[in-house]
Scaffold this active site. Structure first.
Site, PDB file in Angstrom:
ATOM      1  N   ARG A 247      65.660   9.954  40.884  1.00  0.00           N
ATOM      2  CA  ARG A 247      64.728  11.058  41.061  1.00  0.00           C
ATOM      3  C   ARG A 247      65.315  12.298  40.390  1.00  0.00           C
ATOM      4  O   ARG A 247      66.250  12.902  40.884  1.00  0.00           O
ATOM      5  CB  ARG A 247      64.525  11.328  42.561  1.00  0.00           C
ATOM      6  CG  ARG A 247      63.456  12.341  42.869  1.00  0.00           C
ATOM      7  CD  ARG A 247      63.650  12.917  44.269  1.00  0.00           C
ATOM      8  NE  ARG A 247      64.606  14.000  44.234  1.00  0.00           N
ATOM      9  CZ  ARG A 247      65.528  14.223  45.149  1.00  0.00           C
ATOM     10  NH1 ARG A 247      65.662  13.426  46.180  1.00  0.00           N
ATOM     11  NH2 ARG A 247      66.353  15.256  45.027  1.00  0.00           N
ATOM     12  N   HIS A 251      63.395  16.884  45.539  1.00  0.00           N
ATOM     13  CA  HIS A 251      62.708  15.927  46.413  1.00  0.00           C
ATOM     14  C   HIS A 251      61.248  16.329  46.597  1.00  0.00           C
ATOM     15  O   HIS A 251      60.342  15.509  46.587  1.00  0.00           O
ATOM     16  CB  HIS A 251      63.427  15.899  47.761  1.00  0.00           C
ATOM     17  CG  HIS A 251      62.669  15.222  48.859  1.00  0.00           C
ATOM     18  ND1 HIS A 251      62.654  13.863  49.022  1.00  0.00           N
ATOM     19  CD2 HIS A 251      61.884  15.733  49.845  1.00  0.00           C
ATOM     20  CE1 HIS A 251      61.900  13.556  50.076  1.00  0.00           C
ATOM     21  NE2 HIS A 251      61.414  14.667  50.584  1.00  0.00           N
ATOM     22  N   TYR A 260      72.995  20.196  46.641  1.00  0.00           N
ATOM     23  CA  TYR A 260      73.688  18.908  46.816  1.00  0.00           C
ATOM     24  C   TYR A 260      74.088  18.216  45.520  1.00  0.00           C
ATOM     25  O   TYR A 260      74.750  17.190  45.547  1.00  0.00           O
ATOM     26  CB  TYR A 260      72.893  17.963  47.723  1.00  0.00           C
ATOM     27  CG  TYR A 260      71.423  17.735  47.361  1.00  0.00           C
ATOM     28  CD1 TYR A 260      71.061  16.790  46.412  1.00  0.00           C
ATOM     29  CD2 TYR A 260      70.419  18.474  47.988  1.00  0.00           C
ATOM     30  CE1 TYR A 260      69.729  16.577  46.093  1.00  0.00           C
ATOM     31  CE2 TYR A 260      69.082  18.269  47.677  1.00  0.00           C
ATOM     32  CZ  TYR A 260      68.740  17.320  46.729  1.00  0.00           C
ATOM     33  OH  TYR A 260      67.425  17.111  46.418  1.00  0.00           O
TER      34      TYR A 260
HETATM   35  C1  LIG Z   1      60.431   9.108  60.112  1.00  0.00           C
HETATM   36  C2  LIG Z   1      60.709  10.254  59.201  1.00  0.00           C
HETATM   37  N1  LIG Z   1      61.874  10.937  59.359  1.00  0.00           N
HETATM   38  C3  LIG Z   1      62.153  11.982  58.549  1.00  0.00           C
HETATM   39  C4  LIG Z   1      61.272  12.361  57.568  1.00  0.00           C
HETATM   40  C5  LIG Z   1      61.602  13.543  56.658  1.00  0.00           C
HETATM   41  N2  LIG Z   1      61.855  13.026  55.293  1.00  0.00           N
HETATM   42  C6  LIG Z   1      60.858  12.993  54.387  1.00  0.00           C
HETATM   43  S1  LIG Z   1      61.316  12.228  52.997  1.00  0.00           S
HETATM   44  C7  LIG Z   1      62.880  11.938  53.540  1.00  0.00           C
HETATM   45  C8  LIG Z   1      63.854  11.173  52.671  1.00  0.00           C
HETATM   46  C9  LIG Z   1      63.301   9.851  52.263  1.00  0.00           C
HETATM   47  O1  LIG Z   1      64.117   9.232  51.321  1.00  0.00           O
HETATM   48  P1  LIG Z   1      63.704   7.878  50.616  1.00  0.00           P
HETATM   49  O2  LIG Z   1      63.143   6.940  51.614  1.00  0.00           O
HETATM   50  O3  LIG Z   1      64.892   7.411  49.847  1.00  0.00           O
HETATM   51  O4  LIG Z   1      62.511   8.226  49.658  1.00  0.00           O
HETATM   52  P2  LIG Z   1      62.424   9.319  48.483  1.00  0.00           P
HETATM   53  O5  LIG Z   1      61.973  10.599  49.131  1.00  0.00           O
HETATM   54  O6  LIG Z   1      63.757   9.423  47.845  1.00  0.00           O
HETATM   55  O7  LIG Z   1      61.377   8.817  47.561  1.00  0.00           O
HETATM   56  C10 LIG Z   1      63.036  12.472  54.823  1.00  0.00           C
HETATM   57  C11 LIG Z   1      64.292  12.443  55.609  1.00  0.00           C
HETATM   58  C12 LIG Z   1      60.063  11.638  57.468  1.00  0.00           C
HETATM   59  N3  LIG Z   1      59.125  11.962  56.579  1.00  0.00           N
HETATM   60  N4  LIG Z   1      59.819  10.589  58.275  1.00  0.00           N
END
Ligand SMILES: Cc1ncc(C[n+]2csc(CCOP(=O)(O)OP(=O)(O)O)c2C)c(N)n1
Lengths: 348, 344
Positions: A247, A251, A260
């Site tokens: 990515r 984010h 970070y």
């Molecule tokens: C259950 C839950 N906990 C926390 C969040 C907050 N949050 C949104 S995206 C994210 C990181 C997700 O990372 P990843 O699954 O690797 O997907 P990416 O965003 O990198 O595509 C977090 C902690 C959420 N949306 N849902």
């Protein structure tokens, strides 16, 4: 004893034609332009927020291109713009979630074959398993529809992903677990997120065949997805695909990656740009020339301009929807709340 | 919510269609008929296939309807409810079971964030016709987490409906009704009543049991209850009658939507009310019921609505269960408080 499950179906489909290769590029070009434009629109106040997917175009377009909308179903997260576009969905409808016009986009998921945009990470991974098991029940002998569920390396830490993989394997449900490992879950890198080295490595524990694929290579992603679909369709149960990608950038439009990682780290870790890389390949294979790329870019700009206009034209949803869509059979309390709301707020 | 089904036969009259069944048998019969009538209905959960469920509610259904229709899942509540969403999207009518009330907690994300919202989120295009059966409430001296009263939690969630039967006849009709609705229904079965028998009239016209039920007519005061508390309130009413107090018992049945009209009708007549529930007092459904009564009957009420409930403590172990669940004495005290109330 060997524990490594293998993909049962031989994918003997013909290699991609030149036309298809060019189509893949055109899709990636549109997605790139739409994605970067969406970030700009957020800065301009046209949309309040957006989760960019810069650098994930190959993973998204390559996998979405393998979906057969006449029978398959996709369960996305909040970052699958490229999948939606590769599935030829209405992108104004798609963007309405980012416009905050409605939760979950403006789709009829049954028509689009694209479940509502999902904000709870891993929230819909189990839905894919249920839907897929429904295919098994509905067409026990025939070639079934396949559910493809998208999630990130971060989401793979959720218990629901374990439950989903276990259920799918026990039930032999036709599910493709498509992990986009983009290196980060907001600020947490994969090595601090995923024990056991990779998400794909876990699949062995469920007896699910897994492939790790270069997520920046659109053709490799497409072919891995296509053979996973063939495996599922032939009644062999689920497949895990982990597309290794990166990515680039934040984010979400609310994120500050400078806290970070440095830009230098980003440049080194991100590897080659998937779009530039595919362009080089098409050029050197003689599949496309510079005129084609110029035309692809022109088309992308034209399409994105239409989408921008469409988004700006999206008015607010009528407030009555707030009450009207909770139930199929509304409750008396809800009806009286709707009446009170109308009397107290719609004094026109 | 307008219709109110009044007193049902309490003994086997020998009339056609009337059977003496336990609530367990009545629920089993209802599920059997739902499976037969709707080929898209599916029953699944932990141990509900070959075993027939730990309470035997699904007894014999797998043998009769096949392993595709009635099946065991791995031991994972979030998995069971999350899978229900996908099955509903695929056109099925899931009737999942969580084995005990306390184990709905691990699935709460799927229930609240997913099942309850999908219709809304999809603009009405993806209904969630899911009937979640939850063996509920206490009274069987079970281990921790095997006796919880989750009705207020579920009733508070937009997008969910909640119902609880108090007797075999209602259990049969409410489950058959719930399992044919297009919206998600949490079906709370009072597990302490599973083995109590009663007359079930399968041919009665209770095909749309959508409101509350007057379980006993009375003039002086209304006891409002649901689930296992209804039979206890009926006992209390008998005792109170010996002292010349004529108690009406209203079995709410639907906890969402609550039958506000039935409350108004009953309390409009008796002018006094006591709500009885097993769940803790604070923010319980008793408060909601009291408000609905106050709003509709304020002018005629002779006393504030009283509540007799469980306490704001984690559900206690078996030895203390009888102290926790509203008992006859505590309900009688509640009645006394409203009868003796004098204005300032
Ligand atoms: C259950 C839950 N906990 C926390 C969040 C907050 N949050 C949104 S995206 C994210 C990181 C997700 O990372 P990843 O699954 O690797 O997907 P990416 O965003 O990198 O595509 C977090 C902690 C959420 N949306 N849902």
């Amino acid at each position: 004893m060997t524990t490594k499950p293998t993909l049962a179906a031989v994918d003997d489909a013909a290699p991609l034609t030149h036309h298809q290769l060019r189509e893949l590029y055109t899709l990636m070009a549109v997605v790139r332009h739409l994605d970067t434009s969406a970030v700009a629109w957020q800065r301009q106040g046209i949309i309040p927020g957006y989760a960019p997917e810069l650098g994930q175009e190959a993973a998204q377009v390559g996998s979405g291109y393998a979906v057969d909308r006449s029978r398959d179903f996709v369960f996305p997260t909040y970052r699958e713009l490229g999948v939606a576009r590769a599935m030829e969905l209405d992108m104004v409808g798609y963007m309405s979630t980012h416009k905050a016009t409605w939760h979950g986009g403006m789709y009829n998921p049954m028509e689009s074959r694209f479940a509502p945009i999902q904000a709870v990470v891993a929230g819909s991974v189990l839905h894919a398993v249920g839907w897929a098991h429904g295919q098994t029940l509905s067409c026990p002998d025939g070639e079934t529809g396949v559910a493809m569920t998208y999630f990130g390396d971060g989401a793979s830490s959720q218990g629901d992903v374990h439950e989903a993989m276990n259920f799918a394997a026990v039930m032999k449900a036709p599910v493709v677990f498509f992990i986009q490992n983009n290196g980060w879950a907001i600020s947490v890198p994969t090595e601090r997120q995923v024990a056991g080295g990779s998400v794909a490595a876990r699949a062995a524990g469920y007896g699910i065949p897994a492939v790790q694929v270069d997520g920046n290579d659109v053709v490799a992603v497409y072919e891995a997805t296509r053979s996973a679909f063939a495996h599922c369709r032939n009644g062999n149960g689920p497949v895990v695909i982990e597309a290794m990608t990166y990515r680039r950038g934040p984010h979400s439009t609310a994120d500050d990656p400078g806290r970070y990682r440095t830009l230098e780290e980003e440049r080194l870790d991100a590897g080659e740009d998937p779009l530039a890389r595919f362009k080089q390949r098409l050029l050197s294979d003689g599949v496309a020339d510079e005129a084609f790329f110029a035309e692809a870019q022109r088309q992308a700009e034209e399409e994105v301009e239409t989408i921008r206009a469409g988004i700006q034209d999206l008015g607010p949803r009528p407030g009555a929807e707030m009450f009207g869509l909770v139930f199929q059979e509304p409750t008396p309390a809800l009806q009286s709340q709707a009446t009170a709301w109308r009397e107290e707020s719609e004094h026109v | 919510m307008s219709e109110t089904i009044t007193a049902m036969p309490s003994t086997n009259t020998g009339a056609p269609g009337i059977q003496q069944l336990s609530m367990q048998q009545a629920l089993n019969l209802a599920l059997d008929e739902v499976l037969a009538e709707n080929p898209k209905s599916l029953i699944f959960g932990e141990d509900c296939g070959r075993l027939g469920g730990v309470f035997r509610i699904t007894d014999g259904l797998q043998a009769k309807h096949g392993e595709d229709r009635v099946f065991d899942t791995p031991l994972a509540e979030s998995g069971i409810l999350g899978m229900s969403v996908g099955l509903a999207m695929a056109g099925f009518h899931p009737i999942p079971e969580v084995q005990f009330d306390g184990f709905a907690y691990p699935a709460i994300n799927q229930i609240i964030c997913q099942i309850a919202r999908m219709n809304y989120r999809s603009r009405g295009t993806v209904p969630m016709p899911i009937t979640l059966r939850v063996p509920s409430f206490g009274g069987i001296r079970a281990p921790e987490h095997h006796g919880e009263s989750l009705e207020a939690l579920f009733a508070h969630v937009p997008g969910l409906k909640v119902v609880s039967p108090s007797n075999p006849h209602d259990a049969y009709h409410l489950l058959k009704y719930a399992a044919t609705r297009p919206d998600p229904v949490i079906f709370m079965e009072p597990k302490s009543r599973y083995w109590q028998k009663g007359a079930v009239d399968t041919t009665s016209d209770d095909g749309r049991p959508t409101g509350a039920r007057v379980a006993r007519e009375g003039r002086h005061l209304t006891l409002v209850a649901w689930g296992a508390m209804v039979s206890r309130c009926l006992q209390v009413a008998e005792l109170a009658a010996e002292d010349g107090i004529d108690v009406e018992v209203l079995d709410l049945r639907w906890l969402k939507p609550i039958d506000a009209e039935a409350l108004a009708r009953s309390v409009g007549k008796t002018r006094r009310a006591v709500v009885v529930h097993e769940a803790p007092l604070t923010s319980g459904l008793g408060a909601e019921v009291a408000q609905l009564i106050t709003q509709q009957c304020f002018d005629t009420l002779k006393a504030p609505v009283e509540r007799v409930t469980g306490f704001d403590v984690p559900y206690p172990s078996g030895d203390l269960e009888d102290e926790y669940i509203p008992n006859i004495d505590r309900i009688l005290f509640g009645i006394q408080r409203v009868l003796e109330y004098r204005r300032g």
